[in-house]
Every structure is written in structure tokens, then in C-alpha cells.
Design a protein around this motif. Sequence first.
Motif, PDB file in Angstrom:
ATOM      1  N   SER A  54      12.669 -24.245  -1.611  1.00 60.04           N
ATOM      2  CA  SER A  54      11.998 -25.215  -0.732  1.00 60.04           C
ATOM      3  C   SER A  54      11.879 -24.717   0.702  1.00 60.04           C
ATOM      4  CB  SER A  54      12.769 -26.537  -0.744  1.00 60.04           C
ATOM      5  OG  SER A  54      14.063 -26.341  -0.168  1.00 60.04           O
ATOM      6  N   THR A  55      12.680 -23.703   1.046  1.00 61.99           N
ATOM      7  CA  THR A  55      12.674 -23.269   2.448  1.00 61.99           C
ATOM      8  C   THR A  55      12.371 -21.778   2.640  1.00 61.99           C
ATOM      9  OG1 THR A  55      15.055 -22.822   2.262  1.00 61.99           O
ATOM     10  CG2 THR A  55      14.380 -25.024   3.103  1.00 61.99           C
ATOM     11  N   HIS A  56      12.668 -20.960   1.618  1.00 61.62           N
ATOM     12  CA  HIS A  56      12.558 -19.506   1.791  1.00 61.62           C
ATOM     13  C   HIS A  56      11.683 -18.879   0.696  1.00 61.62           C
ATOM     14  CE1 HIS A  56      15.795 -20.203   4.583  1.00 61.62           C
ATOM     15  NE2 HIS A  56      15.745 -18.949   4.986  1.00 61.62           N
ATOM     16  N   VAL A  57      11.043 -17.776   1.090  1.00 64.79           N
ATOM     17  CA  VAL A  57      10.197 -17.033   0.154  1.00 64.79           C
ATOM     18  C   VAL A  57      10.601 -15.565   0.166  1.00 64.79           C
ATOM     19  CG1 VAL A  57       8.438 -16.558   1.937  1.00 64.79           C
ATOM     20  CG2 VAL A  57       7.788 -16.529  -0.496  1.00 64.79           C
ATOM     21  N   PHE A  58      10.471 -14.926  -0.984  1.00 66.11           N
ATOM     22  CA  PHE A  58      10.780 -13.500  -1.113  1.00 66.11           C
ATOM     23  C   PHE A  58       9.594 -12.802  -1.748  1.00 66.11           C
ATOM     24  CE2 PHE A  58      12.785  -9.593  -1.534  1.00 66.11           C
ATOM     25  CZ  PHE A  58      12.984  -9.200  -2.854  1.00 66.11           C
ATOM     26  N   PHE A  59       9.013 -11.848  -1.000  1.00 63.18           N
ATOM     27  CA  PHE A  59       7.886 -11.072  -1.509  1.00 63.18           C
ATOM     28  C   PHE A  59       8.424  -9.770  -2.084  1.00 63.18           C
ATOM     29  CE2 PHE A  59       4.794 -13.871   0.244  1.00 63.18           C
ATOM     30  CZ  PHE A  59       5.272 -14.299   1.475  1.00 63.18           C
ATOM     31  N   SER A  60       7.899  -9.376  -3.249  1.00 64.08           N
ATOM     32  CA  SER A  60       8.411  -8.142  -3.860  1.00 64.08           C
ATOM     33  C   SER A  60       7.323  -7.449  -4.663  1.00 64.08           C
ATOM     34  CB  SER A  60       9.580  -8.487  -4.797  1.00 64.08           C
ATOM     35  OG  SER A  60       9.853  -7.394  -5.642  1.00 64.08           O
ATOM     36  N   ASP A  61       7.279  -6.124  -4.576  1.00 66.10           N
ATOM     37  CA  ASP A  61       6.319  -5.370  -5.401  1.00 66.10           C
ATOM     38  C   ASP A  61       6.823  -5.252  -6.839  1.00 66.10           C
ATOM     39  OD1 ASP A  61       5.652  -3.171  -2.600  1.00 66.10           O
ATOM     40  OD2 ASP A  61       4.623  -5.001  -3.302  1.00 66.10           O
ATOM     41  N   ALA A  62       8.162  -5.260  -6.979  1.00 64.54           N
ATOM     42  CA  ALA A  62       8.698  -5.107  -8.346  1.00 64.54           C
ATOM     43  C   ALA A  62      10.065  -5.779  -8.419  1.00 64.54           C
ATOM     44  CB  ALA A  62       8.840  -3.633  -8.697  1.00 64.54           C
ATOM     45  N   LEU A  63      10.069  -7.020  -8.879  1.00 66.09           N
ATOM     46  CA  LEU A  63      11.323  -7.768  -8.986  1.00 66.09           C
ATOM     47  C   LEU A  63      12.260  -7.042  -9.952  1.00 66.09           C
ATOM     48  CD1 LEU A  63      11.629 -10.398  -7.404  1.00 66.09           C
ATOM     49  CD2 LEU A  63      11.236 -11.657  -9.517  1.00 66.09           C
TER      50      LEU A  63
END
Length: 357
Positions: free
Chosen positions: A45-54
Motif C-alpha cells: 500500500s505504500t512502497h513499490v519495487f521495480f525489478s528487471d528479474a525478480l
Amino acid sequence: MKQINLIIFGIGNVGSTLIKQILEQKDNITDLQKLDIRIPLIANSTHVFFSDALTGSWSLDFEKFSEPYKFQDIIDFLQSNDFQHTIAIDATASTNFVKHYAQLIEAGCHIVSANKVANTLDIEFYKKLRKKLKEHNRLFLYETNVGAGLPIVETVQNLHRSGEKIKKIRGVFSGSLSYIFNKFSESEAPFSDIVGQATEKGYTEPDARDDLSGKDVARKLLILARELGLTLNLQDVDVESLVPSNLNGKTTLNEFKARISELDEPFKQKKQSQTNDVLRYVGELDVKTKQLKVELVSTSKASPLGQLQGADNIFEVYSETYTERPLILQGAGAGKETTARGLFTDILKISKQIAHA
Ligand SMILES: NC(=O)C1=CN([C@@H]2O[C@H](COP(=O)(O)OP(=O)(O)OC[C@H]3O[C@@H](n4cnc5c(N)ncnc54)[C@H](OP(=O)(O)O)[C@@H]3O)[C@@H](O)[C@H]2O)C=CC1
Ligand SMILES: N[C@@H](CC=O)C(=O)O
């Protein structure tokens, strides 16, 4: 090979299990299903994580590298990447989040949701969402809205679309309440202890009052009713709440948790009043009368509902063809594994359509 991008909102019981299942199945999906499934974005609800390869350490990576976000950041991300195929996964229970569905669809996303809210807001929202999906040629799958991984939504859709006249659907629609009452009927533990067990097992909603008040079952009944063309709303469902009015809506969730033992004595008396019967929390949809109801009933231990174990749901579908003996779907109706598998199935259904488009 078609690349399918999943942007996952909600990394609790269900969302985190879905990520685990996808990472476990990555080779199978690539080799056997010829799909390149990626997860470039996960958010709570508050944070986002961007990743090319989880990777398998995604939870730690989320803790270390996630950043605060506003929803516009998500749209900006989608527009700057211009993915060819994107599916937004709603693994939240948020009413606010579903109001972003239109923006996600406009940004090119299909939607897969475990969250029942979008399908149970007022009928105008329901119709506008489907109009938006049609305008943008996008799909919305929500099998896990009712019965977790059980294919009751698709079964009802297929029967209805093929002209089968469904007359009634009855059963135990709540996994947590199934667990609570079949455990309560066979143990001496206080009612509130068993509710706590259901929460620990991840069966209840984030606010267990949504389960105990009958709101979750009401939502499921309404979702099935709307699949049958009944343009009803949540307030049309006749609900017997198991939460005293002074504890539902008039207290915070923490206050409710602190006072839930107040339910113990009333339910102990209800159980003691059952001679050979057991208590079951039942939902029923009558198509002809358009009556939807949620109620606590006594039923024989030998009956199909009386025999339920675990967090099993049971759906009895009565129709023109299934008259005396209903079509029955039964199985786990809650639990992070079964629900995540249901989301995964919906994802693969959309991916298959995309791959062959
Ligand atoms: N548990 C089950 O057996 C089943 C659950 N479902 C449905 O699945 C959904 C999730 O359930 P469950 O995983 O148990 O719930 P949890 O409470 O475990 O997880 C909810 C997640 O959603 C996140 N979230 C809340 N609001 C938002 C928001 N506005 N934007 C992005 N993320 C948000 C929460 O983040 P944060 O921690 O920041 O609040 C959390 O990560 C519910 O709608 C439930 O009805 C359906 C079938 C079965
Ligand atoms: N809280 C719900 C989860 C599945 O919809 C339930 O108990 O059935």
C-alpha cells in the motif's frame, strides 16, 4: 516467445505466495508453455519495487530497495516502458485500489483479481468497468473472488452462457467460516480461539469482521448473481451477521480483536442447543425470487454441509438439468496456496489468449 509482464499489487498471504509459485514454475512456463513471464513491479500500500528479474530473495530486496510511491508513478512506469502485454494483479482487499482499474486498463493492462471489491461496488461501477474493458479490448478474470481456487465462477458463467437456466445456488461460501464452524462443532475451544486459528492460517480477510459479519459471503453471492444477469447491489443481500452491532463498525479492528471473546458465551449456548445437528454459515441465491441471503443454520452432521472439513466450500448449483441432484463443487475455499494457484491459472488463461492473438 511472447513476453508477459505482471505488475503485482499486494504481497501479503496471497500475493507473496503467487510470486513464489511463479518463480518456482518459471522454467516450466518458458519451456512447455512458451511464455516469458516477468514481474517488473511489486507493491504494497505504500512502497513499490521495480525489478528487471525478480529472484527468490525478492522479499529481502523489497525490504531493502522498495520506495514510497503514488499511483501516478505506476502509470508513468507503464507508459515509459510501453510493454506489449501487461497483466495487473490485484492481491489486495482495498476499496481504494480498485478505483485505479480504469487507469490500468487505459495504460494497456489486463486485470486478474482476488479482490472482490471491484465486482461488488454499485452496479453502475460494475457496468462502467466492463465497458472500459471492452473499449480497450482487455480481459478481467476473477475466479478467486468466489471459492478461492474452485472454478465456480467459470462453471456458472459457462452454464449461463450455454443457456442452462440456473435456479438456485446454495452452500458454504466462506472458507474461514467453514473452518471455524466445523472446528467449533468438534472441539471445546472457545469460539474466539478458533477465529484466531483461522486468521493465523490466512483464511480470514485482513479484517475478520468482513468474514464474521457475512459481508464476504454477501459479496460472493452478489458476484454469482451478477454473472446470472441480476442487477443487484450489496445492500440487497439479506445478511445474518455473527458480529454484535456494537462490535462491527463502531470499534477499531484492534478494539474488536481485544473484545472478540465476547462472542464466546453466545456461541457456546448456540452449540449446546444443537442436539444432533451442527452449525453452518450458509449462502443462498434464488434466481426466480432474486433473493440472496446469508444465515447461520443447523444441519445434520450427516448432511453434505455437516460433513465439511478444513476450510472447504461447497456450492450446490440447481438448474433445469441439475434439478433433484445439484451440480456440486467442493474443496478448499480459502488458503494462500490454493488462492495463489487460482490467480496463476487466470494469468495463464489470459497469457494463452495473448500468445495466440
Ligand atoms: N486468504 C485467502 O484465502 C483468500 C483471499 N482472497 C482475497 O485476496 C486478497 C488478499 O488477501 P490476503 O493476501 O489474505 O491479504 P493480506 O492482508 O495478507 O495482504 C494484503 C496485501 O495488500 C496490500 N495492499 C493493501 N492496500 C493496498 C493498496 N491500496 N495498494 C497496493 N497494495 C495494497 C497490503 O499491503 P500493506 O501491508 O501495505 O497494507 C498487503 O500486502 C483479499 O481481497 C482477499 O479477499 C480471495 C480468496 C481467498
Ligand atoms: N476470507 C475469505 C477468503 C476467500 O475468499 C473466506 O474466508 O472465504
